[in-house]
Design a protein around this motif. Structure first.
Motif, PDB file in Angstrom:
ATOM      1  N   ASN A 183      27.860  36.235  51.873  1.00  0.00           N
ATOM      2  CA  ASN A 183      26.578  35.899  52.492  1.00  0.00           C
ATOM      3  C   ASN A 183      25.598  35.451  51.411  1.00  0.00           C
ATOM      4  O   ASN A 183      25.309  36.212  50.482  1.00  0.00           O
ATOM      5  CB  ASN A 183      26.004  37.108  53.232  1.00  0.00           C
ATOM      6  CG  ASN A 183      27.002  37.690  54.215  1.00  0.00           C
ATOM      7  OD1 ASN A 183      27.611  36.960  54.979  1.00  0.00           O
ATOM      8  ND2 ASN A 183      27.179  39.002  54.174  1.00  0.00           N
TER       9      ASN A 183
ATOM     10  N   GLU B 259      16.212  29.501  66.130  1.00  0.00           N
ATOM     11  CA  GLU B 259      17.601  29.816  65.832  1.00  0.00           C
ATOM     12  C   GLU B 259      18.182  30.589  67.013  1.00  0.00           C
ATOM     13  O   GLU B 259      18.024  31.811  67.121  1.00  0.00           O
ATOM     14  CB  GLU B 259      17.712  30.623  64.540  1.00  0.00           C
ATOM     15  CG  GLU B 259      19.134  30.964  64.120  1.00  0.00           C
ATOM     16  CD  GLU B 259      20.045  29.749  64.144  1.00  0.00           C
ATOM     17  OE1 GLU B 259      20.814  29.607  65.120  1.00  0.00           O
ATOM     18  OE2 GLU B 259      19.992  28.947  63.189  1.00  0.00           O
TER      19      GLU B 259
ATOM     20  N   GLN C 210      20.842  42.815  59.510  1.00  0.00           N
ATOM     21  CA  GLN C 210      21.886  42.092  60.242  1.00  0.00           C
ATOM     22  C   GLN C 210      22.893  43.052  60.866  1.00  0.00           C
ATOM     23  O   GLN C 210      23.198  42.977  62.061  1.00  0.00           O
ATOM     24  CB  GLN C 210      22.596  41.127  59.291  1.00  0.00           C
ATOM     25  CG  GLN C 210      23.733  40.369  59.917  1.00  0.00           C
ATOM     26  CD  GLN C 210      24.347  39.331  58.987  1.00  0.00           C
ATOM     27  OE1 GLN C 210      25.167  38.529  59.433  1.00  0.00           O
ATOM     28  NE2 GLN C 210      23.977  39.334  57.712  1.00  0.00           N
TER      29      GLN C 210
ATOM     30  N   ARG D 215      21.234  31.241  67.885  1.00  0.00           N
ATOM     31  CA  ARG D 215      22.428  32.065  67.692  1.00  0.00           C
ATOM     32  C   ARG D 215      22.077  33.525  67.425  1.00  0.00           C
ATOM     33  O   ARG D 215      22.833  34.432  67.813  1.00  0.00           O
ATOM     34  CB  ARG D 215      23.261  31.512  66.529  1.00  0.00           C
ATOM     35  CG  ARG D 215      24.010  30.231  66.839  1.00  0.00           C
ATOM     36  CD  ARG D 215      24.645  29.665  65.590  1.00  0.00           C
ATOM     37  NE  ARG D 215      23.638  29.250  64.605  1.00  0.00           N
ATOM     38  CZ  ARG D 215      23.916  28.781  63.397  1.00  0.00           C
ATOM     39  NH1 ARG D 215      25.187  28.713  62.997  1.00  0.00           N
ATOM     40  NH2 ARG D 215      22.961  28.395  62.573  1.00  0.00           N
ATOM     41  N   TRP D 216      20.958  33.761  66.768  1.00  0.00           N
ATOM     42  CA  TRP D 216      20.591  35.133  66.387  1.00  0.00           C
ATOM     43  C   TRP D 216      19.124  35.376  66.738  1.00  0.00           C
ATOM     44  O   TRP D 216      18.263  35.430  65.847  1.00  0.00           O
ATOM     45  CB  TRP D 216      20.833  35.333  64.883  1.00  0.00           C
ATOM     46  CG  TRP D 216      22.183  34.823  64.484  1.00  0.00           C
ATOM     47  CD1 TRP D 216      23.394  35.241  64.934  1.00  0.00           C
ATOM     48  CD2 TRP D 216      22.458  33.762  63.542  1.00  0.00           C
ATOM     49  NE1 TRP D 216      24.412  34.528  64.350  1.00  0.00           N
ATOM     50  CE2 TRP D 216      23.874  33.610  63.488  1.00  0.00           C
ATOM     51  CE3 TRP D 216      21.664  32.951  62.743  1.00  0.00           C
ATOM     52  CZ2 TRP D 216      24.490  32.670  62.669  1.00  0.00           C
ATOM     53  CZ3 TRP D 216      22.278  32.011  61.927  1.00  0.00           C
ATOM     54  CH2 TRP D 216      23.668  31.870  61.889  1.00  0.00           C
TER      55      TRP D 216
ATOM     56  N   SER E 223      26.880  31.900  55.391  1.00  0.00           N
ATOM     57  CA  SER E 223      27.916  32.940  55.420  1.00  0.00           C
ATOM     58  C   SER E 223      29.278  32.285  55.529  1.00  0.00           C
ATOM     59  O   SER E 223      29.535  31.508  56.456  1.00  0.00           O
ATOM     60  CB  SER E 223      27.700  33.895  56.600  1.00  0.00           C
ATOM     61  OG  SER E 223      26.542  34.668  56.414  1.00  0.00           O
TER      62      SER E 223
ATOM     63  N   GLN F 190      29.092  29.771  58.705  1.00  0.00           N
ATOM     64  CA  GLN F 190      27.864  29.744  59.491  1.00  0.00           C
ATOM     65  C   GLN F 190      26.682  29.543  58.549  1.00  0.00           C
ATOM     66  O   GLN F 190      26.637  30.140  57.478  1.00  0.00           O
ATOM     67  CB  GLN F 190      27.680  31.065  60.259  1.00  0.00           C
ATOM     68  CG  GLN F 190      28.825  31.407  61.201  1.00  0.00           C
ATOM     69  CD  GLN F 190      28.929  30.444  62.358  1.00  0.00           C
ATOM     70  OE1 GLN F 190      27.915  30.003  62.900  1.00  0.00           O
ATOM     71  NE2 GLN F 190      30.160  30.121  62.766  1.00  0.00           N
ATOM     72  N   TRP F 191      25.735  28.704  58.953  1.00  0.00           N
ATOM     73  CA  TRP F 191      24.554  28.505  58.130  1.00  0.00           C
ATOM     74  C   TRP F 191      23.350  28.186  59.000  1.00  0.00           C
ATOM     75  O   TRP F 191      23.479  27.739  60.137  1.00  0.00           O
ATOM     76  CB  TRP F 191      24.765  27.418  57.092  1.00  0.00           C
ATOM     77  CG  TRP F 191      24.832  26.010  57.631  1.00  0.00           C
ATOM     78  CD1 TRP F 191      23.803  25.117  57.756  1.00  0.00           C
ATOM     79  CD2 TRP F 191      25.983  25.344  58.127  1.00  0.00           C
ATOM     80  NE1 TRP F 191      24.233  23.935  58.284  1.00  0.00           N
ATOM     81  CE2 TRP F 191      25.590  24.052  58.524  1.00  0.00           C
ATOM     82  CE3 TRP F 191      27.328  25.714  58.273  1.00  0.00           C
ATOM     83  CZ2 TRP F 191      26.474  23.135  59.058  1.00  0.00           C
ATOM     84  CZ3 TRP F 191      28.213  24.794  58.794  1.00  0.00           C
ATOM     85  CH2 TRP F 191      27.778  23.514  59.183  1.00  0.00           C
ATOM     86  N   SER F 192      22.189  28.442  58.426  1.00  0.00           N
ATOM     87  CA  SER F 192      20.940  28.138  59.120  1.00  0.00           C
ATOM     88  C   SER F 192      19.848  27.942  58.083  1.00  0.00           C
ATOM     89  O   SER F 192      19.836  28.614  57.040  1.00  0.00           O
ATOM     90  CB  SER F 192      20.553  29.266  60.075  1.00  0.00           C
ATOM     91  OG  SER F 192      19.272  29.027  60.639  1.00  0.00           O
TER      92      SER F 192
ATOM     93  N   ALA G 237      30.514  34.702  61.288  1.00  0.00           N
ATOM     94  CA  ALA G 237      31.498  34.077  60.404  1.00  0.00           C
ATOM     95  C   ALA G 237      32.822  34.832  60.437  1.00  0.00           C
ATOM     96  O   ALA G 237      33.904  34.225  60.488  1.00  0.00           O
ATOM     97  CB  ALA G 237      30.964  34.005  58.976  1.00  0.00           C
TER      98      ALA G 237
ATOM     99  N   PRO H 176      24.663  35.773  60.772  1.00  0.00           N
ATOM    100  CA  PRO H 176      25.653  34.812  60.282  1.00  0.00           C
ATOM    101  C   PRO H 176      26.929  35.442  59.757  1.00  0.00           C
ATOM    102  O   PRO H 176      28.021  34.903  59.954  1.00  0.00           O
ATOM    103  CB  PRO H 176      24.895  34.060  59.177  1.00  0.00           C
ATOM    104  CG  PRO H 176      23.776  34.964  58.789  1.00  0.00           C
ATOM    105  CD  PRO H 176      23.393  35.694  60.029  1.00  0.00           C
TER     106      PRO H 176
END
Length: 255
Positions: free
Chosen positions: A135, A101, A74, A103-104, A121, A92-94, A85, A81
């Protein structure tokens, strides 16, 4: 909140309250906080904790090896996340890191290949200040529901206080060690100046300049030059000889 999860949270919060002691290093305290988070949050397989330090590199710890690998990915990629965050000051969660996904787009697939598909996170907040992030990871998909998120956020408040206080203690220890080292170095330099004075009859200022020139000539710290002078004098004294102590070049020449 179920009775079991409520009990787990309360037990973790109680343990968290006693986690801070002045005797243990910062990383030990933070790793304990991460482990307590795993116990408190339903669905968690591992947790990491990042503490932002203004005076140097951030402190990053993990409750398990796979968490270290995911966090390293990361931070190496520069997205994930935890970073989001902290940047947004929001949780933030997934549950589909290896799937869809948006976002990332780089971190998600890499985490999925590591066998981690869920992340939660939570920023660690003290008032308006972000002191770090918690995290929490799981191998399965959709491991964290609203219940898990609520517990993670409830846990994050006391965790932020504990982590922040642990950092203050660590900084205090670092400052104390730095001051002790400085005082020891100063005392050693003063001793070396005294030896040069007795050996050459120079003034204190001239004796200091002798040591300073030797430091520059040998490309070593002044305190190390002073320590050598003192050690040589002590060695001579212990040997019982009346020979004059061997002082670095400039002292012997008396220049």
């Amino acid at each position: 909140m179920t009775a079991d999860s409520e009990d787990d949270l309360q037990e973790s919060l109680t343990a968290l309250a006693g986690a801070l002691t002045g005797a243990q290093p910062l990383t030990v305290t933070l790793r304990h906080v991460a482990s307590l988070a795993v116990s408190a949050v339903p669905g968690a397989d591992g947790a990491g904790l990042t503490l932002l330090e203004q005076s140097g590199p951030d402190t990053i710890v993990a409750s398990a090896d796979f968490v270290e690998e995911v966090d390293a990915a990361q931070y190496g990629i520069g997205e994930g996340p935890c970073l989001l965050a902290v940047a947004t000051r929001t949780t933030q969660w997934s549950g589909s890191l290896g799937g869809e996904e948006d976002r990332w787009p780089r971190f998600g697939p890499q985490a999925g290949r590591m066998g981690v598909h869920s992340a939660l996170s939570v920023p660690l907040l003290l008032g308006e200040r972000v002191v770090g992030a918690l995290n929490i990871y799981a191998h399965g998909r959709d491991a964290f529901d609203q219940h898990s998120i609520a517990i993670g956020e409830e846990f994050s408040g006391p965790a932020a206080v504990t982590a922040s206080h642990a950092l203050l203690l660590e900084e205090s220890r670092r400052m104390t060690a730095h001051l002790q080292k400085a005082l020891t170095s100063r005392a050693t330099i003063d001793q070396a100046i005294g030896i040069v004075l007795s050996r050459t009859g120079k003034t204190p200022h001239e004796a200091f300049e002798v040591l300073r020139r030797q430091s520059q000539q040998d490309h070593i710290k002044l305190s190390d030059v002073a320590a050598q002078v003192v050690e040589q004098a002590l060695a001579r004294a212990r040997s019982g000889t009346r020979s004059r102590p061997r002082i670095p070049g400039p002292v012997i020449r008396g220049d």
